[in-house]
Design an enzyme around this catalytic site. Sequence first.
Site, PDB file in Angstrom:
ATOM      1  N   ASN A 180       0.795  -1.226   0.000  1.00  0.00           N
ATOM      2  CA  ASN A 180       0.000   0.000   0.000  1.00  0.00           C
ATOM      3  C   ASN A 180       0.828   1.278   0.000  1.00  0.00           C
ATOM      4  O   ASN A 180       0.274   2.369   0.154  1.00  0.00           O
ATOM      5  CB  ASN A 180      -0.957  -0.007   1.196  1.00  0.00           C
ATOM      6  CG  ASN A 180      -1.742  -1.283   1.270  1.00  0.00           C
ATOM      7  OD1 ASN A 180      -1.518  -2.097   2.149  1.00  0.00           O
ATOM      8  ND2 ASN A 180      -2.637  -1.508   0.319  1.00  0.00           N
ATOM      9  N   ARG A 208      -8.324   9.226   0.297  1.00  0.00           N
ATOM     10  CA  ARG A 208      -8.822   9.434  -1.072  1.00  0.00           C
ATOM     11  C   ARG A 208     -10.338   9.541  -1.047  1.00  0.00           C
ATOM     12  O   ARG A 208     -10.889  10.450  -0.450  1.00  0.00           O
ATOM     13  CB  ARG A 208      -8.380   8.273  -1.961  1.00  0.00           C
ATOM     14  CG  ARG A 208      -6.883   8.106  -2.059  1.00  0.00           C
ATOM     15  CD  ARG A 208      -6.548   6.937  -2.945  1.00  0.00           C
ATOM     16  NE  ARG A 208      -7.560   5.896  -2.861  1.00  0.00           N
ATOM     17  CZ  ARG A 208      -7.331   4.603  -2.811  1.00  0.00           C
ATOM     18  NH1 ARG A 208      -6.112   4.166  -2.852  1.00  0.00           N
ATOM     19  NH2 ARG A 208      -8.300   3.730  -2.727  1.00  0.00           N
ATOM     20  N   VAL A 224       0.898   6.843  -0.384  1.00  0.00           N
ATOM     21  CA  VAL A 224       0.199   5.906   0.484  1.00  0.00           C
ATOM     22  C   VAL A 224      -1.197   5.648  -0.067  1.00  0.00           C
ATOM     23  O   VAL A 224      -1.931   6.578  -0.394  1.00  0.00           O
ATOM     24  CB  VAL A 224       0.080   6.476   1.915  1.00  0.00           C
ATOM     25  CG1 VAL A 224      -0.680   5.524   2.822  1.00  0.00           C
ATOM     26  CG2 VAL A 224       1.464   6.774   2.482  1.00  0.00           C
ATOM     27  N   CYS A 225      -1.553   4.376  -0.163  1.00  0.00           N
ATOM     28  CA  CYS A 225      -2.893   3.983  -0.587  1.00  0.00           C
ATOM     29  C   CYS A 225      -3.701   3.635   0.654  1.00  0.00           C
ATOM     30  O   CYS A 225      -3.571   2.548   1.213  1.00  0.00           O
ATOM     31  CB  CYS A 225      -2.822   2.783  -1.528  1.00  0.00           C
ATOM     32  SG  CYS A 225      -4.428   2.326  -2.186  1.00  0.00           S
ATOM     33  N   LEU A 226      -4.466   4.604   1.100  1.00  0.00           N
ATOM     34  CA  LEU A 226      -5.339   4.435   2.264  1.00  0.00           C
ATOM     35  C   LEU A 226      -6.658   5.090   1.887  1.00  0.00           C
ATOM     36  O   LEU A 226      -6.683   6.282   1.543  1.00  0.00           O
ATOM     37  CB  LEU A 226      -4.705   5.108   3.491  1.00  0.00           C
ATOM     38  CG  LEU A 226      -5.416   4.968   4.824  1.00  0.00           C
ATOM     39  CD1 LEU A 226      -5.496   3.501   5.253  1.00  0.00           C
ATOM     40  CD2 LEU A 226      -4.691   5.775   5.890  1.00  0.00           C
TER      41      LEU A 226
END
Length: 184
Positions: A103, A116, A110-112
């Site tokens: 992630n 988003r 950061v993929c959270l």
Amino acid sequence: MLNIMSLKNKKASAAAAGESAKKSKTTPAALRLQKDISDLKDLPSTMKLSFPNPDDLFNFTLTITPDEGFYKGGVFVFTFKVNPNYPHDAPKVLCTQKIYHPNIDLEGNVCLNILREDWKPVLNINSVMVGLQYLFLEPNAEDPLNKVAAEVLRSNRKQFEQNVNRTLRGGAVDGITFDNVIKN
């Protein structure tokens, strides 16, 4: 006539004072951010906030040192940049180190979900901090930025664990060398 001039001078002085007060007025974003930060009194031992410029609450760092999971023993630093439209816009968060994580990409993005599409003004800095900590406890292979690491996590957890252990110490995976994040 004297009273009229005196009254005009008083109005001009009041207007100047009002403009001065407007310039020093705290923005709604700053007020909300001050509240969010003051609510963070008792951080867990695995998290530490720091403000490189104590006069700038809009830019700070969070250090996470997981005490369990794949990333136990690592020290991970994230920069937070809060924009003037906070809390209507999520803060921008970057990991400052190159790490092997499904992630977090190699540039530190950061993929959270709450950073988003799932961000809502009722969320706060603490929500983001807890979300980041959770990514170290339970990496999410279903919503990856690093698709290679996610595929290894999905297909071979043992290999994923070995890759994490190697990269935490500055090792390489697939020709990419990662930052040593093990605390001394």
